[in-house]
Design a protein around this motif. Sequence first.
Motif, short mmCIF file in Angstrom:
data_model
loop_
_atom_site.label_atom_id
_atom_site.label_comp_id
_atom_site.label_asym_id
_atom_site.label_seq_id
_atom_site.Cartn_x
_atom_site.Cartn_y
_atom_site.Cartn_z
N TYR A 94 28.21 30.05 35.94
CA TYR A 94 28.16 31.51 36.04
C TYR A 94 29.54 32.10 36.31
N THR A 95 30.25 31.54 37.28
CA THR A 95 31.54 32.10 37.69
C THR A 95 32.61 31.87 36.64
N SER A 96 32.54 30.76 35.92
CA SER A 96 33.57 30.47 34.91
C SER A 96 33.62 31.54 33.82
N ALA A 97 32.48 32.17 33.55
CA ALA A 97 32.48 33.24 32.54
C ALA A 97 33.32 34.42 33.00
N PHE A 98 33.24 34.75 34.28
CA PHE A 98 34.04 35.86 34.82
C PHE A 98 35.51 35.48 34.96
N VAL A 99 35.76 34.22 35.30
CA VAL A 99 37.14 33.74 35.34
C VAL A 99 37.76 33.82 33.96
N ALA A 100 37.00 33.43 32.94
CA ALA A 100 37.50 33.47 31.57
C ALA A 100 37.93 34.88 31.17
N GLU A 101 37.12 35.86 31.52
CA GLU A 101 37.47 37.24 31.18
C GLU A 101 38.72 37.71 31.91
N ALA A 102 38.85 37.32 33.19
CA ALA A 102 40.02 37.71 33.97
C ALA A 102 41.29 37.08 33.39
N VAL A 103 41.20 35.80 33.03
CA VAL A 103 42.37 35.11 32.46
C VAL A 103 42.69 35.65 31.07
N THR A 140 49.32 38.22 36.32
CA THR A 140 48.59 39.48 36.13
C THR A 140 47.14 39.34 36.57
N ALA A 141 46.59 38.14 36.40
CA ALA A 141 45.15 37.94 36.64
C ALA A 141 44.82 37.65 38.10
N ILE A 142 45.82 37.56 38.98
CA ILE A 142 45.57 37.20 40.38
C ILE A 142 44.55 38.13 41.05
N PRO A 143 44.72 39.46 41.01
CA PRO A 143 43.74 40.32 41.71
C PRO A 143 42.30 40.14 41.21
N LEU A 200 40.87 34.81 51.72
CA LEU A 200 41.04 34.96 50.26
C LEU A 200 41.75 36.26 49.94
N GLY A 201 41.37 37.33 50.63
CA GLY A 201 42.03 38.62 50.42
C GLY A 201 43.50 38.57 50.81
N ARG A 202 43.79 37.90 51.93
CA ARG A 202 45.18 37.75 52.38
C ARG A 202 45.98 36.93 51.36
N LEU A 203 45.34 35.88 50.85
CA LEU A 203 45.99 35.04 49.84
C LEU A 203 46.32 35.85 48.60
N ALA A 204 45.37 36.71 48.19
CA ALA A 204 45.59 37.55 47.02
C ALA A 204 46.80 38.44 47.22
N ALA A 205 46.90 39.06 48.39
CA ALA A 205 48.04 39.95 48.67
C ALA A 205 49.36 39.19 48.64
N ALA A 206 49.36 37.98 49.23
CA ALA A 206 50.59 37.17 49.25
C ALA A 206 51.00 36.75 47.85
N LEU A 207 50.01 36.34 47.03
CA LEU A 207 50.32 35.92 45.67
C LEU A 207 50.80 37.09 44.82
N GLU A 208 50.21 38.27 45.03
CA GLU A 208 50.66 39.45 44.30
C GLU A 208 52.10 39.79 44.63
N ARG A 209 52.46 39.72 45.90
CA ARG A 209 53.85 40.00 46.29
C ARG A 209 54.80 38.98 45.67
N LYS A 210 54.39 37.72 45.66
CA LYS A 210 55.23 36.67 45.08
C LYS A 210 55.39 36.87 43.59
N ALA A 211 54.28 37.24 42.92
CA ALA A 211 54.32 37.47 41.47
C ALA A 211 55.20 38.67 41.14
N ALA A 212 55.09 39.73 41.94
CA ALA A 212 55.93 40.92 41.73
C ALA A 212 57.40 40.60 41.89
N PHE A 213 57.72 39.74 42.89
CA PHE A 213 59.10 39.34 43.10
C PHE A 213 59.62 38.51 41.93
N ALA A 214 58.73 37.62 41.41
CA ALA A 214 59.12 36.77 40.27
C ALA A 214 59.41 37.59 39.03
N ARG A 215 58.66 38.72 38.87
CA ARG A 215 58.89 39.56 37.69
C ARG A 215 60.19 40.36 37.84
#
Length: 215
Positions: A94-103, A140-143, A200-215
């Motif tokens: 079930y979850t893989s279908a939603f992951v596929a759309e996000a990716v 881009t798909a992290i959030p 998980l929410g904290r992890l998302a915020a940290a990964l978003e900041r890291k991704a923004a810095f990488a860009r």
Amino acid sequence: MGSLLASRAAVWDAFTTTLFLAVTAGVLALLVGTLLAAMRVSPYAPLRTVATVYTEFLRNTPLTIVFFFFVFVTPSMGFTFAYKVAAVIALTCYTSAFVAEAVRSGINSVAVGQAEAARSLGMSFGQNLAIVVLPQAFRTAIPPLISVLIALVKNTSVAGAFSVLELFALSKRLTNAHSSDVIAILVGIALCYLVICIPLGRLAAALERKAAFAR
């Protein structure tokens, strides 16, 4: 005293079961979902068709029906799973279908010119996807991916209806046994879910900041 200790042990067992279901199904769903997303953008039409049918079917099917299939239907087809294993399989599918759309959404956000440049260097579709496209797509798909995983944690509650003693199933058992403490029990169970979801929410915020810095 003995009843209190037994309740604490039961809560811990249910918490670890919920965590097991979420982590195991989450990792498998990320792997399967990424593969499905790659198939959705494949130059081969049969792969695109299979991935599209799978994704659309699972995204529009109630999770309870997916559980029902793996718990009650597959034994009649010669495949019998333990309840916990069936829960992991159902949650993964079930979850893989939603992951596929996000990716896939992340893949579509990558500039077309980068993929074309990779092809001009002689990269195959697989190399292009693995080396150039997917690393950028995941940023881009992290959030949405974190949102999917948080939803997965809450979806583990469905397993309680199919003989898996996780947090939600335990809450029903405890409220039936201790009807005078319903509010305290439900608050305690909610806090257990928060212990999983807030990091998980904290992890998302940290990964978003890291991704923004990488860009």
